[in-house]
Design an enzyme around this catalytic site. Structure first.
Site, PDB file in Angstrom:
ATOM      1  N   THR A  27       0.872  -1.177   0.000  1.00 19.50           N
ATOM      2  CA  THR A  27       0.000   0.000   0.000  1.00 19.50           C
ATOM      3  C   THR A  27       0.908   1.226   0.000  1.00 19.50           C
ATOM      4  O   THR A  27       2.122   1.110   0.191  1.00 19.50           O
ATOM      5  CB  THR A  27      -0.899   0.051   1.256  1.00 19.50           C
ATOM      6  OG1 THR A  27      -0.087   0.312   2.406  1.00 19.50           O
ATOM      7  CG2 THR A  27      -1.655  -1.257   1.456  1.00 19.50           C
ATOM      8  N   VAL A  83       7.229  -2.436   7.154  1.00 21.57           N
ATOM      9  CA  VAL A  83       7.119  -0.976   7.230  1.00 21.57           C
ATOM     10  C   VAL A  83       7.798  -0.364   6.008  1.00 21.57           C
ATOM     11  O   VAL A  83       8.959  -0.670   5.710  1.00 21.57           O
ATOM     12  CB  VAL A  83       7.769  -0.465   8.534  1.00 21.57           C
ATOM     13  CG1 VAL A  83       7.781   1.061   8.563  1.00 21.57           C
ATOM     14  CG2 VAL A  83       7.015  -1.017   9.743  1.00 21.57           C
ATOM     15  N   LYS A  84       7.047   0.485   5.324  1.00 22.79           N
ATOM     16  CA  LYS A  84       7.593   1.129   4.128  1.00 22.79           C
ATOM     17  C   LYS A  84       8.158   2.489   4.515  1.00 22.79           C
ATOM     18  O   LYS A  84       7.440   3.304   5.122  1.00 22.79           O
ATOM     19  CB  LYS A  84       6.455   1.339   3.139  1.00 22.79           C
ATOM     20  CG  LYS A  84       6.728   0.853   1.747  1.00 22.79           C
ATOM     21  CD  LYS A  84       5.463   1.088   0.939  1.00 22.79           C
ATOM     22  CE  LYS A  84       5.631   0.677  -0.478  1.00 22.79           C
ATOM     23  NZ  LYS A  84       4.467   1.082  -1.273  1.00 22.79           N
ATOM     24  N   VAL A  85       9.419   2.716   4.191  1.00 21.15           N
ATOM     25  CA  VAL A  85      10.004   4.040   4.444  1.00 21.15           C
ATOM     26  C   VAL A  85      10.571   4.574   3.132  1.00 21.15           C
ATOM     27  O   VAL A  85      11.058   3.804   2.300  1.00 21.15           O
ATOM     28  CB  VAL A  85      11.116   4.025   5.539  1.00 21.15           C
ATOM     29  CG1 VAL A  85      10.591   3.475   6.845  1.00 21.15           C
ATOM     30  CG2 VAL A  85      12.340   3.259   5.090  1.00 21.15           C
TER      31      VAL A  85
END
Ligand code: E4P
Length: 219
Positions: A27, A83-85
Site C-alpha cells: 500500500t 514498514v515502508k520508508v
C-alpha cells in the site's frame, strides 16, 4: 517471481487472494487515501489478516524519530506487516534502526541502483524500484530492476527486489526476466495477465467437443 497486489482496497484484495496467486500486498498513502477514509491501522489489520505474506504499510512522518515511532506501531499490528520508508538520509536512519529491532522494512521510491545498495546496507528486507514512473520520464525502469538484481547478485545481498509502479502485463514479464523477486501489480494489470484469446477459444472448443462426445456415447 512472486506477485504482490498493489492496493489498499479490501474488495480487490479479497478477489486476488481467492485466485491464490498473490503472496503479499503493498500500500502507499495515495492508495490508502483512495480506499474510502478508513482508520489506517484498522485497514492494515484487515489486510494483514487476509494475506499470509508481507503487507507493506508506509510511514508518513518526515523525520527519523517519527518514522521509527510510526514503524513500531505499524509493525505491532500483525507479524506480517512490513514498514515502508522512503529512500533518503532520514529514511535510511529509520530503516537501520527498525531493522536492528527485527522489523521488516520496504524501502520505497527507489530510482537508482545506488539507492538500492544503500537500502540494503541499511538492513532493508525489500527494496522497491518504481518502473513505470521512470518510464514516464523517458528512462528505463526495467533496466533499473536488472541493474539492481545484478548488483545484489554480485554482492550476495539478500534484500528482495519488488518491481513497483507496474503499468501493464509487459512490465510483469520484463521484471521477472530482469531478476525481480516480486512484482507488485494493480488489480487491473493482474486481471490482464490471466487472459489470452486462444485460452478462451480453446476452452470453448474443448467443451464443444466434450458435448459432442457425450451425444455420440449417449451420455
Ligand atoms: C509500490 O509499492 C507503490 O505502491 C506503487 O507501485 C506506486 O505505483 P504508481 O507509480 O502507479 O503510483
Amino acid at each position: 517471481m512472486h506477485f504482490f497486489l498493489d492496493s489498499a482496497d479490501i474488495e480487490e484484495i479479497r478477489k486476488a487472494v481467492r485466485w491464490g496467486v498473490i503472496d503479499g500486498v503493498t500500500t502507499n498513502p495515495s492508495l490508502v487515501a483512495k480506499s474510502g477514509g478508513r482508520d489506517f491501522h484498522g485497514l492494515v489489520r484487515e489486510i494483514a489478516a487476509l494475506v499470509n505474506g508481507p503487507v507493506s504499510a508506509e510511514v508518513t512522518s518526515l523525520d527519523p524519530e517519527g518514522m521509527v515511532a510510526q514503524g513500531r506501531e505499524l509493525s505491532a499490528i500483525a507479524p506480517n506487516v512490513a514498514v515502508k520508508v522512503p529512500m533518503g538520509r532520514d529514511g535510511m536512519t529509520a530503516c537501520s534502526r527498525l531493522a536492528r529491532e527485527g522489523v521488516k522494512v520496504n524501502v520505497t521510491l527507489v530510482f537508482t541502483p545506488q539507492q538500492a545498495l544503500l537500502a540494503a546496507a541499511a538492513g532493508a528486507s525489500f527494496v522497491s524500484p518504481f518502473v513505470g514512473r521512470l518510464d514516464d520520464i523517458g528512462e528505463d525502469g526495467i533496466g533499473l530492476v536488472g541493474d539492481i538484481a545484478d548488483a545484489f547478485a554480485m554482492g550476495d545481498i539478500t534484500t528482495r527486489i519488488i518491481a513497483a509502479s507496474i503499468r501493464h502485463p509487459r512490465h510483469v514479464i520484463e521484471a521477472a526476466m530482469a531478476g525481480a523477486d516480486i512484482a507488485t501489480v494493480p488489480l487491473a494489470v493482474l486481471e490482464k495477465c490471466f487472459d489470452h484469446p486462444l485460452t478462451a477459444s480453446g476452452i470453448k472448443r474443448f467443451l464443444a467437443d466434450w458435448e459432442e462426445y457425450g451425444k455420440e456415447n449417449g451420455r
